[in-house]
Design a protein around this motif. Structure first.
Motif, mmCIF file in Angstrom:
data_model
loop_
_atom_site.group_PDB
_atom_site.id
_atom_site.type_symbol
_atom_site.label_atom_id
_atom_site.label_comp_id
_atom_site.label_asym_id
_atom_site.label_seq_id
_atom_site.Cartn_x
_atom_site.Cartn_y
_atom_site.Cartn_z
ATOM 1 N N LEU A 8 54.075 -36.700 147.672
ATOM 2 C CA LEU A 8 55.222 -35.822 147.919
ATOM 3 C C LEU A 8 55.375 -35.361 149.367
ATOM 4 C CD1 LEU A 8 55.656 -33.673 144.697
ATOM 5 C CD2 LEU A 8 57.124 -35.462 145.591
ATOM 6 N N PRO A 9 54.316 -34.992 150.065
ATOM 7 C CA PRO A 9 54.520 -34.582 151.463
ATOM 8 C C PRO A 9 55.204 -35.669 152.300
ATOM 9 C CG PRO A 9 52.355 -33.922 150.743
ATOM 10 C CD PRO A 9 52.935 -34.782 149.644
ATOM 11 N N SER A 10 54.924 -36.919 152.027
ATOM 12 C CA SER A 10 55.575 -38.007 152.763
ATOM 13 C C SER A 10 57.019 -38.177 152.332
ATOM 14 C CB SER A 10 54.824 -39.319 152.543
ATOM 15 O OG SER A 10 53.535 -39.219 153.071
ATOM 16 N N VAL A 11 57.280 -37.963 151.046
ATOM 17 C CA VAL A 11 58.642 -38.130 150.524
ATOM 18 C C VAL A 11 59.532 -36.982 150.979
ATOM 19 C CG1 VAL A 11 60.015 -38.200 148.400
ATOM 20 C CG2 VAL A 11 57.869 -39.462 148.539
ATOM 21 N N ILE A 12 59.012 -35.765 150.891
ATOM 22 C CA ILE A 12 59.793 -34.581 151.249
ATOM 23 C C ILE A 12 60.033 -34.532 152.747
ATOM 24 C CG2 ILE A 12 59.756 -32.064 151.316
ATOM 25 C CD1 ILE A 12 58.222 -32.168 148.650
#
Length: 163
Positions: A87-91
């Motif tokens: 998620l940190p990469s997606v967000i």
């Protein structure tokens, strides 16, 4: 399932899992990354085939596992753990901070700086760089690259070439 596949699915999973385990630990601790990176990626892909055969061979017991709470809980926890990393990469990065190796952040800062500031780092004056690229000293390499359908790295390389 043919007898040979039936006989080798589980031993292949075991062997390939051990390779993945050792190479994964080595990569985690940055030991011999050049040796282990390709091995870990490719043999983990190969592991898919015996895993599929193992599931096929053991489908009846597996379907019993799927009906029980421990399997659902284990799969849910695995998904949550995976999402915590993904998620940190997606967000996206927080507060516009760039993620990744520091040298990439340094290069991006150079590419985003006006030519008057970036060009001297590349060994050329801002006015000479602007003339060479057909731009102004207030433009960044990123802006010039977008206008010229090029890349900032290619333009920086052009500026570093001695006449």
């Amino acid at each position: 399932m043919p007898a040979i596949l039936n006989r080798y699915a589980t031993p292949l999973i075991t062997g390939l899992f051990l390779v993945s385990l050792v190479s994964g630990i080595a990569l985690f601790f940055h030991w011999g990354s050049a040796w282990f990176h390709g091995m870990h990626e490719w043999l983990s892909m190969v592991l898919i085939v015996p895993f599929g055969l193992h599931i096929w061979k053991n489908w009846r017991p597996m379907s019993c596992y799927l009906k029980r709470a421990p399997m659902a809980l284990a799969l849910a926890l695995s998904l949550v753990a995976a999402l915590a990393f993904a998620l940190p990469s997606v967000i996206g990065p927080e507060n516009g901070a760039r993620r990744g190796p520091p040298q990439f952040a340094i290069a991006q800062a150079l590419f985003d700086a006006p030519l008057s500031e970036a060009a001297p780092v590349l060994g050329i004056s801002g006015t000479d760089a602007a003339a060479k690229l057909g731009a102004t000293v207030t433009q960044s390499l990123t802006e010039i690259a977008a206008a010229q359908a090029s890349s900032a790295a290619a333009l920086a390389e052009q500026l570093m070439v001695q006449p």
